[in-house]
Design a protein around this motif. Structure first.
Motif, PDB file in Angstrom:
ATOM      1  N   GLY A  35      49.872  46.955  40.310  1.00 17.91           N
ATOM      2  CA  GLY A  35      49.552  48.387  39.699  1.00 17.91           C
ATOM      3  C   GLY A  35      48.710  48.444  38.453  1.00 17.91           C
ATOM      4  N   LEU A  36      48.654  47.440  37.618  1.00 16.25           N
ATOM      5  CA  LEU A  36      47.739  47.284  36.423  1.00 16.25           C
ATOM      6  C   LEU A  36      46.396  47.050  37.107  1.00 16.25           C
ATOM      7  N   SER A  37      46.365  46.418  38.401  1.00 15.32           N
ATOM      8  CA  SER A  37      45.110  45.865  39.010  1.00 15.32           C
ATOM      9  C   SER A  37      44.405  47.075  39.547  1.00 15.32           C
ATOM     10  N   ALA A  38      45.250  47.766  40.076  1.00 10.06           N
ATOM     11  CA  ALA A  38      44.783  49.175  40.889  1.00 10.06           C
ATOM     12  C   ALA A  38      44.161  50.116  39.794  1.00 10.06           C
ATOM     13  N   GLY A  68      36.051  52.202  38.894  1.00 10.32           N
ATOM     14  CA  GLY A  68      35.291  52.432  39.878  1.00 10.32           C
ATOM     15  C   GLY A  68      34.497  51.161  40.071  1.00 10.32           C
ATOM     16  N   ILE A  69      35.131  49.985  39.981  1.00 11.92           N
ATOM     17  CA  ILE A  69      34.333  48.704  39.970  1.00 11.92           C
ATOM     18  C   ILE A  69      34.462  48.026  41.202  1.00 11.92           C
ATOM     19  N   GLY A  70      35.130  48.457  42.254  1.00 15.67           N
ATOM     20  CA  GLY A  70      35.645  47.604  43.297  1.00 15.67           C
ATOM     21  C   GLY A  70      36.458  48.531  44.315  1.00 15.67           C
ATOM     22  N   ASN A  71      37.030  47.720  45.538  1.00 15.22           N
ATOM     23  CA  ASN A  71      37.790  48.506  46.531  1.00 15.22           C
ATOM     24  C   ASN A  71      39.212  47.738  46.688  1.00 15.22           C
ATOM     25  N   VAL A  82      40.004  45.077  48.179  1.00 16.99           N
ATOM     26  CA  VAL A  82      39.978  43.818  48.192  1.00 16.99           C
ATOM     27  C   VAL A  82      40.180  43.189  46.806  1.00 16.99           C
ATOM     28  N   LEU A  83      39.492  43.721  45.972  1.00 20.65           N
ATOM     29  CA  LEU A  83      39.380  43.407  44.448  1.00 20.65           C
ATOM     30  C   LEU A  83      40.631  43.700  43.951  1.00 20.65           C
ATOM     31  N   VAL A  84      41.184  44.733  44.244  1.00 20.97           N
ATOM     32  CA  VAL A  84      42.635  44.805  43.564  1.00 20.97           C
ATOM     33  C   VAL A  84      43.780  44.136  44.090  1.00 20.97           C
ATOM     34  N   VAL A  85      43.676  43.455  45.291  1.00 20.90           N
ATOM     35  CA  VAL A  85      44.406  42.315  45.709  1.00 20.90           C
ATOM     36  C   VAL A  85      44.165  41.126  44.956  1.00 20.90           C
ATOM     37  N   TRP A 145      46.892  39.579  42.191  1.00 23.83           N
ATOM     38  CA  TRP A 145      47.434  38.272  42.728  1.00 23.83           C
ATOM     39  C   TRP A 145      47.026  37.358  41.479  1.00 23.83           C
ATOM     40  N   ALA A 146      45.993  37.438  40.870  1.00 30.25           N
ATOM     41  CA  ALA A 146      45.783  36.791  39.708  1.00 30.25           C
ATOM     42  C   ALA A 146      46.744  37.099  38.428  1.00 30.25           C
ATOM     43  N   LEU A 147      46.815  38.468  38.400  1.00 29.27           N
ATOM     44  CA  LEU A 147      47.761  38.924  37.384  1.00 29.27           C
ATOM     45  C   LEU A 147      49.232  38.492  37.646  1.00 29.27           C
ATOM     46  N   TYR A 148      49.439  38.620  38.824  1.00 30.24           N
ATOM     47  CA  TYR A 148      50.851  38.034  39.116  1.00 30.24           C
ATOM     48  C   TYR A 148      51.191  36.823  38.777  1.00 30.24           C
ATOM     49  N   LEU A 149      50.299  35.679  39.253  1.00 28.12           N
ATOM     50  CA  LEU A 149      50.394  34.469  39.013  1.00 28.12           C
ATOM     51  C   LEU A 149      50.887  34.165  37.386  1.00 28.12           C
ATOM     52  N   LEU A 150      49.908  34.742  36.586  1.00 29.50           N
ATOM     53  CA  LEU A 150      49.986  34.761  35.114  1.00 29.50           C
ATOM     54  C   LEU A 150      51.338  35.466  34.599  1.00 29.50           C
TER      55      LEU A 150
END
Length: 344
Positions: A20-23, A30-33, A35-38, A42-47
């Motif tokens: 949710g934070l990534s989205a 407006g910096i990506g689509n 794919v960048l959200v995923v 995932w990086a935020l989830y690992l952290l």
């Protein structure tokens, strides 16, 4: 002592918050689509899972959980391209999976004709790859046996060097070699002085490509056979050739079959050698020693570049057929190798 574990609910909560934070960051700025959200999610989830698990399970367990997540992520990333290719082949290749495609050729098929099939290309692929397998497999396995069991000194080192060099040879070079030697020099002797393309010439080029793969994979599998097996046979007075034939090769059979199937898969998908020395043909040719002959890989290449609106569907179905043939051959070879091993 009861060990604290991170509950699945907390795991799901961390994942929901991370994505949710990534989205919100990616789409809001407006910096990506997606794919960048995923990726960012995932990086935020690992952290987040590292921090949450560290508070509940301890630092060591948290690091273990984080590394396990990274390994699972790498596995998913490795599977995704393969799954995407398979799904694309099935989705786009199922349109021409009909009887006409497998019973007819492209002979007398015009640009506005929706019919036409790959029967001639299927026949060409099976014959060319079959002949190449008959040529390359005995030579490759015997060469690997020599390198592992008998090869010593400078000559064995020279053989290994040339095997390594041949492994990286482009397929177009193998096709040019067979074109310059077999088609332009040897074939005129039996064709009244005229060079002639043939499916056998394509099989020779494919065998050149298959040989180093078979030698290298068989060599590695033979080296994995435990030395005490050989020593026990020698202690009983068994000759070396019989030890290799009755003990070493059966012990490495599964790996040898895998290497052979990898070589067959590579040969079945080659286009350049077939185009150079087989010429390609729109009609059915059952004789691999006389006349032009097509193959599935060459058929896909030709149909993909054809201007007809019906050609792309033929190309996708031919590609799906090629993958299915390789899959069937691989499964059949694995089953035969497993059955022969279980009956010993």
């Amino acid at each position: 002592m009861r060990v604290k574990r991170l509950s699945p609910a907390v795991n799901l909560l961390v994942a929901a918050v991370a994505f949710g934070l990534s989205a919100a960051i990616v789409l809001g700025a407006g910096i990506g689509n997606g794919v960048l959200v995923v990726v960012l999610g995932w990086a935020l989830y690992l952290l987040g899972i590292l921090v949450a698990a560290g508070r509940v399970e301890g630092r060591r367990a948290a690091r273990d959980r984080a590394w396990r997540s990274l390994i699972y992520s790498a596995c998913v990333l490795a599977i995704l391209p393969l799954a995407s290719v398979v799904w694309t082949l099935i989705a786009k290749g199922a349109g021409r999976l009909d009887g006409d495609f497998f019973r007819s050729s492209m002979n007398n098929i015009g640009a506005r004709d929706p019919n036409g099939g790959a029967y001639h290309a299927i026949i060409g692929t099976l014959e060319q790859v079959g002949i190449a397998t008959v040529i390359a497999v005995p030579l490759g396995v015997l060469g690997a046996i020599y390198l592992v069991e008998y090869g010593r000194g400078r000559f064995a080192g020279t053989v290994r060097f040339f095997v390594d060099v041949m492994t990286g040879v482009p397929s177009i070079v193998a096709g040019l070699f067979v074109l310059s030697f077999w088609v332009l020099i040897v074939s005129p002797w039996v064709n009244h002085g005229q060079p002639r393309f043939s499916g056998f010439a394509a099989a020779l080029a494919l065998s050149v490509l298959m040989l180093p793969t078979i030698v290298r994979s068989t060599e590695e599998m033979l080296r994995l056979v435990p030395g005490p097996l050989r020593e026990a046979a020698y202690a009983l007075g068994v000759p070396q050739w019989k030890t290799v034939l009755k003990i070493v090769i059966p012990a490495a059979r599964a790996g040898i079959v895998t290497g052979v199937m990898l070589a067959i898969a590579r040969a079945a998908g080659e286009t350049a050698p077939v185009l150079l020395v087989a010429g390609g043909a729109a009609a059915i040719n059952f004789d691999p020693f006389t006349g032009n002959q097509s193959a599935l890989a060459l058929f896909v290449y030709q149909q993909a570049g054809d201007a007809s609106k019906y050609a792309p569907a033929r190309a996708w179905t031919a590609a799906l057929t090629l993958v299915a043939i390789v899959l069937i051959l691989t499964v059949a070879a694995k089953m035969l190798a497993r059955r022969s091993s279980s009956t010993r």
